[in-house]
Design a protein around this motif. Structure first.
Motif, short mmCIF file in Angstrom:
data_model
loop_
_atom_site.label_atom_id
_atom_site.label_comp_id
_atom_site.label_asym_id
_atom_site.label_seq_id
_atom_site.Cartn_x
_atom_site.Cartn_y
_atom_site.Cartn_z
N ILE A 25 38.32 52.77 -20.27
CA ILE A 25 38.97 52.24 -21.47
C ILE A 25 39.02 53.28 -22.58
N THR A 26 37.97 54.07 -22.70
CA THR A 26 37.86 54.99 -23.84
C THR A 26 38.27 56.43 -23.55
N VAL A 27 38.20 56.85 -22.28
CA VAL A 27 38.44 58.27 -21.96
C VAL A 27 39.70 58.45 -21.13
N ASP A 28 39.71 57.89 -19.91
CA ASP A 28 40.84 58.12 -19.00
C ASP A 28 40.90 56.98 -18.00
N SER A 29 42.08 56.48 -17.72
CA SER A 29 42.26 55.37 -16.79
C SER A 29 41.95 55.75 -15.35
N VAL A 30 41.70 57.03 -15.09
CA VAL A 30 41.35 57.47 -13.74
C VAL A 30 40.06 56.80 -13.28
N PHE A 31 39.22 56.36 -14.23
CA PHE A 31 37.96 55.70 -13.89
C PHE A 31 38.16 54.23 -13.49
N LEU A 32 39.38 53.72 -13.61
CA LEU A 32 39.67 52.33 -13.29
C LEU A 32 40.45 52.23 -11.99
N MET A 33 40.44 51.06 -11.39
CA MET A 33 41.31 50.79 -10.26
C MET A 33 42.74 50.64 -10.78
N THR A 34 43.71 50.70 -9.89
CA THR A 34 45.09 50.42 -10.30
C THR A 34 45.26 48.92 -10.44
N GLY A 35 46.24 48.49 -11.19
CA GLY A 35 46.49 47.06 -11.38
C GLY A 35 46.07 46.60 -12.76
N LYS A 36 45.96 45.29 -12.92
CA LYS A 36 45.64 44.71 -14.22
C LYS A 36 44.13 44.70 -14.48
N PRO A 70 43.53 57.44 -3.48
CA PRO A 70 42.08 57.63 -3.32
C PRO A 70 41.28 56.51 -3.99
N LEU A 71 40.33 55.96 -3.25
CA LEU A 71 39.44 54.93 -3.80
C LEU A 71 38.12 55.52 -4.27
N LEU A 72 37.69 56.59 -3.62
CA LEU A 72 36.45 57.24 -4.05
C LEU A 72 36.73 58.09 -5.28
N LEU A 73 35.87 57.95 -6.27
CA LEU A 73 36.15 58.51 -7.59
C LEU A 73 36.29 60.03 -7.58
N LEU A 74 35.43 60.74 -6.86
CA LEU A 74 35.49 62.20 -6.87
C LEU A 74 36.82 62.72 -6.33
N ASP A 75 37.41 61.96 -5.41
CA ASP A 75 38.69 62.35 -4.83
C ASP A 75 39.81 62.31 -5.87
N ARG A 76 39.62 61.55 -6.94
CA ARG A 76 40.63 61.46 -7.99
C ARG A 76 40.62 62.68 -8.90
N THR A 111 34.16 56.52 5.52
CA THR A 111 35.15 57.42 6.15
C THR A 111 36.49 56.70 6.26
N ILE A 112 36.45 55.42 6.63
CA ILE A 112 37.68 54.62 6.68
C ILE A 112 38.30 54.51 5.29
N VAL A 113 37.45 54.29 4.30
CA VAL A 113 37.92 54.19 2.91
C VAL A 113 38.55 55.51 2.46
N GLN A 114 38.00 56.63 2.92
CA GLN A 114 38.49 57.94 2.52
C GLN A 114 39.80 58.30 3.21
N ILE A 115 39.98 57.84 4.44
CA ILE A 115 41.14 58.26 5.24
C ILE A 115 42.34 57.33 5.12
N VAL A 116 42.10 56.02 5.19
CA VAL A 116 43.18 55.06 5.34
C VAL A 116 44.04 54.84 4.10
#
Length: 324
Positions: free
Chosen positions: A89-100, A30-36, A21-26
């Motif tokens: 890597i192959t479909v969409d960067s949405v599956f990755l975290m931000t950054g390097k 979005p860190l949870l994948l479905l939220d993306r 819940t903290i991860v979802q709100i703060v």
């Protein structure tokens, strides 16, 4: 259904719900994948995590069932982790975290910050898990080790892996020296990545050959530099696994230990080897109750339940969040 098991599962579920819940709100992003994909769908993922964690906690409390469910959960985490990397890597960067993007090889947790002189997130996360659950990183939280556990399936050889110490210390110091040398000589990021890739490929080779042949996790206990680090730094945590007076020296636990931490000499001296990860597989093999968890002055049974709760909570949160 066992009421005690249900009680512990409920505690596990509540803790997972609070943390996610903290991860979802703060966070702003979005860190949870479905939220993306769908706004507020992260709450569905939180619900899935709560159910999953409660079920896994229930199953892990049964010593006979624990080895099976631990491996299943660990493999699921690794498959999801590398599956998201592949899709990112192959479909969409949405599956990755931000950054390097970085190389998903455990040795990079140690070598990466030494080479870059930055990027302390993974080392801090790693140390946090050591403090909270001892060496559970090497038995349920590492994205790489599950494949070693899979290759080591079957009845374990009682014989010691003879090159254990020579291999583990050599690789540990080579990785450290290599990272520092690459930094001092101004190596490019690509060269460092290739070096890390070589370390990872050799590790996979050890899994497919030595681990499969010996039915022991040779990669994790004798090759991986993070495994070497864990075997000593786990003392930062109050958790322990010990032999007790009920031990009859029947040696049944030797066949269950995949981490090469139990040998005849250890049992006779009443000590467990330093490569133990507290996975609990040995407890499932012992019919005499000769092994137990300890945590400060808690009763062994309470210490064991506490370890399960903390480990399952960490595992479930990693499963829901961990991405490259």
């Amino acid at each position: 259904m066992n009421k005690q098991f249900l009680y512990i599962s409920a505690i596990t579920a509540i803790l997972i719900a609070i943390l996610l819940t903290i991860v979802q709100i703060v966070p702003n992003k979005p860190l949870l994948l479905l939220d993306r994909f769908v706004p507020s769908a992260g709450w569905i993922q939180v619900g899935i995590a709560v159910i999953y964690g409660a079920l896994l906690s229930y199953k892990m409390q049964d010593r006979k069932e624990r080895p099976k469910w631990r491996l299943r959960a660990w493999l699921l985490f690794s498959i999801v982790f590398f599956g998201q990397l592949f899709l990112g890597i192959t479909v969409d960067s949405v599956f990755l975290m931000t950054g390097k993007l970085h190389l998903p090889v455990p040795a990079i947790i140690l070598a990466g910050p030494l080479f870059r002189l930055e990027g302390l997130f993974m080392p801090i996360l790693f140390l946090s898990t050591l403090l909270l659950s001892g060496p559970a990183w090497c038995s349920q939280l590492c994205y790489f080790g599950a494949f070693d556990a899979w290759n080591a399936k079957g009845k374990t050889e009682k014989n010691v892996f003879h090159y254990h110490k020579q291999l583990r210390y050599s690789v540990f110091f080579i990785v450290i020296a290599g990272a520092i040398a690459l930094r001092l000589f101004g190596a490019t990021g690509w060269l460092a990545t290739i070096a890390g890739l070589i370390v990872g490929i050799i590790g996979l080779g050890i899994m497919l050959t030595l681990s499969r042949k010996k039915k022991k996790m040779i990669h994790c206990s004798s090759y991986c530099p993070i495994g070497t680090l864990v075997s000593f730094m786990k003392k930062l945590s109050p958790f322990r696994v010990r032999l007790n007076m009920n031990c009859t020296h029947c040696m049944a636990c030797l066949k269950a230990c995949k981490y090469d931490a139990l040998h005849k000499e250890n049992i006779e001296k009443g000590k467990i080897g330093y490569t133990c990860t507290y996975c609990g597989d040995c407890l499932s093999a012992c019919k005499h109750g000769g092994l137990e968890y300890r945590f400060l002055r808690l009763r062994p049974a309470t210490a064991e339940r506490l370890w399960i709760v903390i480990t399952v909570v960490l595992h479930t949160c990693f499963l829901m969040i961990a991405r490259i």
